[in-house]
Design a protein around this motif. Structure first.
Motif, PDB file in Angstrom:
ATOM      1  N   CYS A  12       0.833  -1.194   0.000  1.00 62.86           N
ATOM      2  CA  CYS A  12       0.000   0.000   0.000  1.00 62.86           C
ATOM      3  C   CYS A  12       0.873   1.251   0.000  1.00 62.86           C
ATOM      4  O   CYS A  12       0.652   2.184  -0.793  1.00 62.86           O
ATOM      5  N   VAL A  13       1.876   1.272   0.855  1.00 59.52           N
ATOM      6  CA  VAL A  13       2.779   2.419   0.938  1.00 59.52           C
ATOM      7  C   VAL A  13       3.542   2.604  -0.376  1.00 59.52           C
ATOM      8  O   VAL A  13       3.729   3.730  -0.857  1.00 59.52           O
ATOM      9  N   VAL A  16       1.128   4.172  -2.882  1.00 58.61           N
ATOM     10  CA  VAL A  16       0.811   5.566  -2.540  1.00 58.61           C
ATOM     11  C   VAL A  16       1.990   6.486  -2.841  1.00 58.61           C
ATOM     12  O   VAL A  16       1.832   7.529  -3.489  1.00 58.61           O
ATOM     13  N   GLY A  94      -3.982   1.118  -1.632  1.00 63.83           N
ATOM     14  CA  GLY A  94      -3.140   2.262  -1.976  1.00 63.83           C
ATOM     15  C   GLY A  94      -3.712   3.064  -3.133  1.00 63.83           C
ATOM     16  O   GLY A  94      -3.738   4.295  -3.101  1.00 63.83           O
ATOM     17  N   SER A  95      -4.203   2.367  -4.154  1.00 63.44           N
ATOM     18  CA  SER A  95      -4.809   3.049  -5.302  1.00 63.44           C
ATOM     19  C   SER A  95      -6.081   3.764  -4.898  1.00 63.44           C
ATOM     20  O   SER A  95      -6.383   4.860  -5.388  1.00 63.44           O
ATOM     21  N   ARG A 185       1.774  -3.970  -7.937  1.00 59.93           N
ATOM     22  CA  ARG A 185       1.896  -2.535  -8.180  1.00 59.93           C
ATOM     23  C   ARG A 185       1.194  -2.132  -9.481  1.00 59.93           C
ATOM     24  O   ARG A 185       0.707  -1.021  -9.628  1.00 59.93           O
TER      25      ARG A 185
END
Length: 228
Positions: A12-13, A16, A94-95, A185
């Motif tokens: 997630c990081v 982002v 994250g998206s 990703r």
């Protein structure tokens, strides 16, 4: 369960900070500053996450890396499945966060697709894109296997070496495919790009799943041969 949560957070990081930077500054090859900032964002995120969750999950935050570790005998099949699911979930989260940030803040997404990968840099040629992703992932995963090998003697610098290598492959790959080397990703941004009306990244997604997985498998085979 904690290692799966760590993989979810780490991925997630990565999305982002990495994809978010690409969206904010643009990553066109003609725009040198945006190009390098995007490469550094991905690489430095890996450095930070390696020292943050590396002791919990190994900080794969990438299905291709997990495949390389699996084929090298470093993890069980059940863990591999759990890692991949967690990584894909982290990429979606994250998206989603980027959609909120850029949507509610009125910030322009300069990539037009949540920092997703594409084939425009290789003239839309899927074979060329596939080859680029195989080569870049091979280099990246081979480095990881070497740095994390029991025979390695890199002390606490392993995370830095891996992060710098990811930066390096991005410097070449951004202008060609946007540099995936990571199916998760690519997956999250492609889904949200499609939701926003841009289906091109989703149509090309298979390249950014197959390429990194093939590259990782080749890296595992080659490294196992060299190490034995």
């Amino acid at each position: 369960m904690k290692k799966y949560i760590a993989e979810c957070i780490g991925t997630c990081v990565l999305v982002v900070l990495g994809c978010g930077t690409a969206m904010l500054v643009g990553c066109d090859a003609a725009n040198g500053s945006g190009y390098l900032l995007t490469a550094l964002a991905f690489g430095l995120t890996i450095v930070g996450m390696a020292y943050c969750v590396g002791n919990i999950s190994g900080c794969h935050i990438n299905p291709a890396v997990s495949l390389g570790v699996l084929l090298s005998g470093g993890m069980e099949k059940s863990d591999f499945i759990g890692y991949v699911v967690s990584q894909c979930l982290g990429a979606l989260i994250g998206s989603g966060l980027l959609a909120v940030i850029f949507g509610t803040g009125g910030v322009v997404d300069k990539t037009g697709g949540f920092g997703s990968n594409g084939l425009s840099g290789v003239g839309g040629n899927a074979v060329a894109g596939l080859l680029v992703e195989i080569i870049l992932t091979f280099i990246f995963v081979l480095t990881i296997l070497g740095v994390t090998s029991k025979k390695a003697n890199h002390g606490s610098f392993g995370g830095l070496v891996i992060g710098l290598t990811l930066t390096l492959v991005h410097i070449l790959g951004i202008g060609l495919t946007g540099t995936s080397v990571n199916p998760a990703r690519s997956f999250g941004p492609a889904i949200f790009a499609a939701i926003s009306g841009n289906t091109a990244p989703l149509a090309a997604l298979w390249v950014f799943i197959v390429g990194p997985l093939v590259g990782a498998a080749l890296a595992a085979i080659v490294y196992k041969y060299l190490e034995d």
